[in-house]
Scaffold this motif. Sequence first.
Motif, PDB file in Angstrom:
ATOM      1  N   ASP A 192      42.928  18.845 142.687  1.00  0.00           N
ATOM      2  CA  ASP A 192      41.618  19.253 143.212  1.00  0.00           C
ATOM      3  C   ASP A 192      41.735  19.580 144.699  1.00  0.00           C
ATOM      4  O   ASP A 192      42.423  18.879 145.452  1.00  0.00           O
ATOM      5  CB  ASP A 192      40.587  18.132 143.024  1.00  0.00           C
ATOM      6  CG  ASP A 192      40.158  17.984 141.563  1.00  0.00           C
ATOM      7  OD1 ASP A 192      40.606  18.801 140.734  1.00  0.00           O
ATOM      8  OD2 ASP A 192      39.382  17.057 141.263  1.00  0.00           O
ATOM      9  N   ASP A 241      39.335  20.892 148.036  1.00  0.00           N
ATOM     10  CA  ASP A 241      37.987  21.135 148.579  1.00  0.00           C
ATOM     11  C   ASP A 241      36.901  21.000 147.508  1.00  0.00           C
ATOM     12  O   ASP A 241      35.992  21.830 147.436  1.00  0.00           O
ATOM     13  CB  ASP A 241      37.887  22.548 149.205  1.00  0.00           C
ATOM     14  CG  ASP A 241      38.965  22.791 150.250  1.00  0.00           C
ATOM     15  OD1 ASP A 241      39.347  21.810 150.918  1.00  0.00           O
ATOM     16  OD2 ASP A 241      39.429  23.941 150.373  1.00  0.00           O
ATOM     17  N   GLY A 242      37.042  20.000 146.653  1.00  0.00           N
ATOM     18  CA  GLY A 242      36.036  19.778 145.613  1.00  0.00           C
ATOM     19  C   GLY A 242      36.099  20.765 144.458  1.00  0.00           C
ATOM     20  O   GLY A 242      35.251  20.742 143.569  1.00  0.00           O
TER      21      GLY A 242
END
Length: 315
Positions: free
Chosen positions: A188, A190-191
């Motif tokens: 993952d 940055d979200g």
Amino acid sequence: MNKLICYEHGIYAIDADYVRPNLAAIHLVVENERAAFIDSGCNDSIPNVLAALQELRIPVENVDYVILTHVHLDHAGGAGAMMRAFPNARLIVHPRGARHMVDPSRLIEGSEAVYGVEAVRRLYGEILPIEATRIVEATHELSVDLAGRELLCLDTPGHAKHHIAIVDRKSGHVFTGDIFGVSYRELDTDGRQFIILTTTPVQFDPAAMHASIDLLLSYRPEAAYLTHFGQIKNLPEKAIELHRMVDDFVAIAMREKDVGADRHVRIRDGLANLLLDDIKRFGCQLASTTILKFFANDLELNAQGLGVWLDSNQT
Ligand SMILES: [Zn+2]
């Protein structure tokens, strides 16, 4: 380490303890203190499953269903053990998978052909058979009633002909097994979540995979739960990526179709290069060697699956 992940709407993921942490999930839906598991992991997953029930204060008698997305052993290997642990549960499985849960011998042989005899024994132990009277065949659009909550089973071939996905009508979310790719949480960025296709032997079917992805999207789900691994969102953009990958995978396989003995290695290298291009474009900053380690098994199996597809495909 926390083995129980809690999402919204009474949906949970349990780490199956399969090969490495966060590789395979068993999903759990709880409604009014009744429970349904989606996928079973393998025999080694049972302690985590029982611990999760205990943590949620759900007695084993309240497990109404074990639903298998398909009968590959990382999804179904622990089903026999689960059914013994849950006296009131019924097993929900695709009609093409049902007989293999009653008599797992062909399933074991099939896995031995892919992984080798030793690895199958080490990974899965003894696969326990399930009484036919406890099995319900999930024909397309079979509606499963979990304490009044509808779980809708959809026939979703493409990864395997014995594959279903499950739409949870309460949340609108979908449980996608392996038909909507795999996405590891360690990547993952940055979200955002990186997703990749899975074409494990021996029934990859690109046209069916495109159609199944579109079928799932037609329910406009806000979230999907992947067996590998857990919840993902922003599904329309993920579907575009998956559709493109189906075509890219097929192009790589077709390019190497006639190269002879090197075919498997060349397909695997082609997939690795594609993966590294995709994940760099996605923005993941991890070193290539680290990324390739995470996906080593997927790259190997995907290349094997494309090889089987080439051999069975008259193009
Ligand atoms: Zn899988």
